[in-house]
Design a protein around this motif. Structure first.
Motif, PDB file in Angstrom:
ATOM      1  N   LEU A   2       0.817  -1.203   0.000  1.00  0.00           N
ATOM      2  CA  LEU A   2       0.000   0.000   0.000  1.00  0.00           C
ATOM      3  C   LEU A   2       0.852   1.253   0.000  1.00  0.00           C
ATOM      4  O   LEU A   2       0.499   2.250  -0.614  1.00  0.00           O
ATOM      5  CB  LEU A   2      -0.891  -0.028   1.248  1.00  0.00           C
ATOM      6  N   ALA A  10      -0.550   5.421   5.726  1.00  0.00           N
ATOM      7  CA  ALA A  10      -1.532   4.595   6.416  1.00  0.00           C
ATOM      8  C   ALA A  10      -0.922   3.262   6.809  1.00  0.00           C
ATOM      9  O   ALA A  10      -0.234   2.621   6.029  1.00  0.00           O
ATOM     10  CB  ALA A  10      -2.724   4.359   5.516  1.00  0.00           C
ATOM     11  N   MET A  12      -2.057  -0.263   8.892  1.00  0.00           N
ATOM     12  CA  MET A  12      -3.121  -0.924   9.598  1.00  0.00           C
ATOM     13  C   MET A  12      -2.643  -2.223  10.209  1.00  0.00           C
ATOM     14  O   MET A  12      -2.141  -3.105   9.550  1.00  0.00           O
ATOM     15  CB  MET A  12      -4.309  -1.216   8.693  1.00  0.00           C
ATOM     16  N   VAL A  18      -4.717   4.520  12.775  1.00  0.00           N
ATOM     17  CA  VAL A  18      -4.598   4.594  11.328  1.00  0.00           C
ATOM     18  C   VAL A  18      -4.474   6.050  10.906  1.00  0.00           C
ATOM     19  O   VAL A  18      -5.205   6.907  11.378  1.00  0.00           O
ATOM     20  CB  VAL A  18      -5.829   3.955  10.667  1.00  0.00           C
ATOM     21  N   LEU A  20      -4.084   8.604   7.465  1.00  0.00           N
ATOM     22  CA  LEU A  20      -4.046   8.776   6.014  1.00  0.00           C
ATOM     23  C   LEU A  20      -3.456  10.144   5.715  1.00  0.00           C
ATOM     24  O   LEU A  20      -3.749  11.110   6.401  1.00  0.00           O
ATOM     25  CB  LEU A  20      -5.455   8.682   5.433  1.00  0.00           C
TER      26      LEU A  20
ATOM     27  N   THR B 216     -12.530   3.481   8.607  1.00  0.00           N
ATOM     28  CA  THR B 216     -11.196   3.574   8.006  1.00  0.00           C
ATOM     29  C   THR B 216     -10.516   2.214   7.815  1.00  0.00           C
ATOM     30  O   THR B 216      -9.969   1.969   6.740  1.00  0.00           O
ATOM     31  CB  THR B 216     -10.318   4.529   8.838  1.00  0.00           C
ATOM     32  N   PRO B 217     -10.535   1.305   8.814  1.00  0.00           N
ATOM     33  CA  PRO B 217      -9.883   0.011   8.575  1.00  0.00           C
ATOM     34  C   PRO B 217     -10.469  -0.722   7.368  1.00  0.00           C
ATOM     35  O   PRO B 217      -9.716  -1.264   6.551  1.00  0.00           O
ATOM     36  CB  PRO B 217     -10.146  -0.757   9.873  1.00  0.00           C
ATOM     37  N   PHE B 219     -11.812   0.653   4.836  1.00  0.00           N
ATOM     38  CA  PHE B 219     -11.352   1.384   3.653  1.00  0.00           C
ATOM     39  C   PHE B 219      -9.943   0.948   3.270  1.00  0.00           C
ATOM     40  O   PHE B 219      -9.654   0.658   2.107  1.00  0.00           O
ATOM     41  CB  PHE B 219     -11.389   2.890   3.936  1.00  0.00           C
ATOM     42  N   ILE B 220      -9.067   0.886   4.288  1.00  0.00           N
ATOM     43  CA  ILE B 220      -7.680   0.479   4.011  1.00  0.00           C
ATOM     44  C   ILE B 220      -7.669  -0.932   3.430  1.00  0.00           C
ATOM     45  O   ILE B 220      -6.940  -1.218   2.469  1.00  0.00           O
ATOM     46  CB  ILE B 220      -6.852   0.502   5.313  1.00  0.00           C
ATOM     47  N   LYS B 221      -8.514  -1.780   4.002  1.00  0.00           N
ATOM     48  CA  LYS B 221      -8.594  -3.146   3.508  1.00  0.00           C
ATOM     49  C   LYS B 221      -9.007  -3.156   2.037  1.00  0.00           C
ATOM     50  O   LYS B 221      -8.430  -3.856   1.211  1.00  0.00           O
ATOM     51  CB  LYS B 221      -9.614  -3.940   4.358  1.00  0.00           C
ATOM     52  N   VAL B 223      -8.719  -0.686  -0.138  1.00  0.00           N
ATOM     53  CA  VAL B 223      -7.673  -0.123  -0.994  1.00  0.00           C
ATOM     54  C   VAL B 223      -6.577  -1.155  -1.224  1.00  0.00           C
ATOM     55  O   VAL B 223      -6.101  -1.342  -2.344  1.00  0.00           O
ATOM     56  CB  VAL B 223      -7.084   1.155  -0.365  1.00  0.00           C
TER      57      VAL B 223
END
Lengths: 91, 226, 266
Positions: A2, A10, A12, A18, A20, B216-217, B219-221, B223
């Protein structure tokens, strides 16, 4: 994966905060019209590379900003124009 | 999403839309005041029998009926300007999304991460599944993390379009060769619908916008998975 | 005259409004048709009808004013205001082109390279032919005033010479502009620079041609003794129009040719 070559920091993992990140507000371009913000960063990146060489890390900042702001089609068009020598900006 | 027979705004999903609704209510209050007072004047004038054949001007009443509307207009203008500038404000957004209008679909680019771009077409009525909305659902939704400041940069590839989501209180024209900036903050998760708001040709009505707000988590997943 | 007790000119029935309308319709319809199939015959017929109408209508007007004596003081008052308002509308017409020019040049877009003139456009040197053009038009402003004063002093010959000189200076200006256009290193299709440049200077050129024609007609009418020392509004209108064209040129020269050719970038 990522994070590679991106504006984003970011991260995770379980329980971790988190965050951004993207191109910050630029006081030179305070208006709704951001066309020149994108363009200026594109030009600045290529000027930077021309002056300092490909490996100079700080230049990458401009690249990250213009990648974030410019529509990909614009970047492709400008890259082509630079190759043909018909790009209007001074680099 | 707006539903059948809906007369009022959709529920706001962002702080700025809340402010817009407050402003709307404020203006309606002023309008009621004006309508009542002017209506009273009109009825009073029409129903009484006082006539002054020689009155050509009345400096006092003219001064009053000039100054009072001016003061009312100030009470309308100040909150309006405050809102106008608040809507334009962009402070430290967490992600930037590029939205490009095409004839006749929207495409989205997330370039803060590894290059992620996709087109968002309306699902034709014949392909709808149970629970999907006709002329409103799309194949690829725009996904954003909730409670984050989002910067959207809007442009067009061919003709004018306009990118809008009413429940977020956002709408901006997509102009070829120009990047228009817009920012918003989603206060809750959900799916929000909008439509192209600038006549752009034959299928103008068939290029809806669907925004899916997730935590958000997730979303990150999402992406990372794309 | 018989039967009326007012100073106004009630015009006779005339075919020219009808022929003008037919010509205008042919011109517009022919233009659209020409855009579709590249055949501009109808357009040219329409233009021809309009030119014919203009000739005959204005011929009638000068007969009414000069030979029939219908242009009384009250009528002339109306003609003056008509000309003033017409020129005012022309000022606004050019104002819009200057607006377009300044809009595009004060904040040049990225496609132009954020500079003015745009990258790749070689602007004219304003101190060569354009400066000569400025001198020519200013001189013609002097000669038209000379003609006017000679006319007021009933000096027939000097009026003729001065008017002829004015017309010749107008033609000289047009010839210079034609050569300038012919040698231009950019075209109307070269960015917004070419568009604003040729639309603004082109419409000015058209107005020079119209003004020259107007003055030429005045010269012919003068040789026919149409103008007296105290009744010559046709000539005055031509002079006003000529001064207007002159002033527009000065603004064109200063803004588009001179200021607009100094390279600046952002």
């Amino acid at each position: 994966m990522l994070l590679a070559g991106t504006m984003s920091a970011a991260v995770m993992s379980s329980g971790e905060k988190v965050e951004l990140k993207t191109a910050p507000f630029d006081a030179r371009f305070p208006n709704q019209n951001q066309t020149r913000n994108c363009w200026q960063n594109y030009v600045d990146f290529h000027r930077c590379v021309k002056a300092k060489g490909d490996d100079y890390e700080p230049c990458q900042y401009f690249k990250r900003v213009y990648r974030s702001l410019c529509p990909n089609a614009w970047v492709d068009k400008w890259d082509e124009q630079r190759e043909e020598g018909s790009f209007t900006g001074k680099i | 999403m707006a539903t059948w027979g809906q007369l009022m705004f959709q529920d706001s999903a962002s702080p700025l839309m809340e402010q817009l609704i407050f402003f709307h209510d404020h203006i309606l209050f002023v309008l009621i005041l004006i309508t009542v007072v002017v209506g009273y004047f009109m009825i009073a004038i029409m129903t009484n029998s006082y006539i002054n054949r020689f009155m050509l001007e009345g400096q006092e009443i003219e001064t009053i009926w000039t100054i009072i509307p001016a003061i009312i207009l100030i009470f309308v203008a100040l909150p309006s300007l405050r809102l106008l500038y608040l809507l334009d404000e962009v402070n430290s957004p967490s992600i930037t999304i590029k939205t490009i209008g095409h004839q006749w679909y929207w495409s989205y680019e997330y370039s803060d991460f590894n290059e992620l771009e996709f087109d968002s077409f309306m699902i034709p009525s014949t392909d709808l599944e149970e629970g999907q909305f006709r002329l409103l659902d799309v194949d690829n939704r725009l996904i954003i993390p909730m409670e984050n400041k989002i910067r959207v940069l809007v442009t067009a590839a061919d003709v004018l379009h306009s990118w809008a989501i009413p429940s977020m209180g956002i709408k901006v024209d997509a102009v070829p060769g120009r990047l228009n900036q817009l920012s918003f903050f989603s206060s809750r998760p959900g799916v929000f619908y909008g439509q192209c708001s600038e006549i752009c040709g034959a299928n103008h009505s068939f290029m809806p916008i669907v925004l899916e707000v997730v935590d958000t988590p997730s979303f990150i997943k999402w992406v990372s998975a794309n | 005259m018989t039967g009326h007790f007012h100073p106004y000119h009630l015009v006779d029935q005339s075919p020219w409004p009808l022929t003008a309308a037919i010509g205008a319709f042919g011109l517009t319809a022919g233009l659209v048709k020409g855009f579709h199939n590249s055949n501009f015959n109808l357009c040219f017929i329409g233009l021809f009808i309009i030119i014919l109408t203009m000739f005959q209508w204005w011929r009638d007007v000068s007969r009414e004013g000069t030979l029939q004596g219908l242009h009384t003081n009250a009528v002339e008052f109306g003609l003056r205001w008509g000309m003033i308002l017409f020129i005012l509308s022309e000022v606004l017409f050019f104002f819009s082109f200057f607006w377009a020019f300044f809009h595009s040049s004060l904040s040049p877009t990225i496609e132009l390279g954020s500079c003015w003139p745009p990258v790749g456009v070689d602007a004219f040197n304003p101190f060569q032919v354009p400066l000569l053009n400025t001198a020519v038009l200013l001189a013609s402003g002097v000669t038209v005033t000379w003609a006017h004063h000679s006319l007021i002093e009933s000096n027939f010959n000097e009026t003729s010479y001065a008017l002829l000189l004015t017309v010749m200076l107008g033609i000289y200006f047009t010839i210079l502009q034609v050569f300038e256009y012919y040698q231009a290193p950019f075209s109307i299709a070269d960015s917004v620079y070419g568009s604003t440049f040729f639309v603004a200077t082109g419409f000015h050129g058209l107005h020079v041609i119209i003004g020259t024609t107007f003055l030429l007609i005045c010269l012919f009418r003068h040789t026919l003794n149409h103008f007296s020392s105290n009744h010559h509004f046709g000539f005055e209108a031509a002079a006003w129009y000529w001064h207007f064209v002159d002033v527009v040129w000065l603004f064109l020269f200063v803004s588009i040719y001179w200021w607009g050719s100094c390279l600046f970038s952002m």
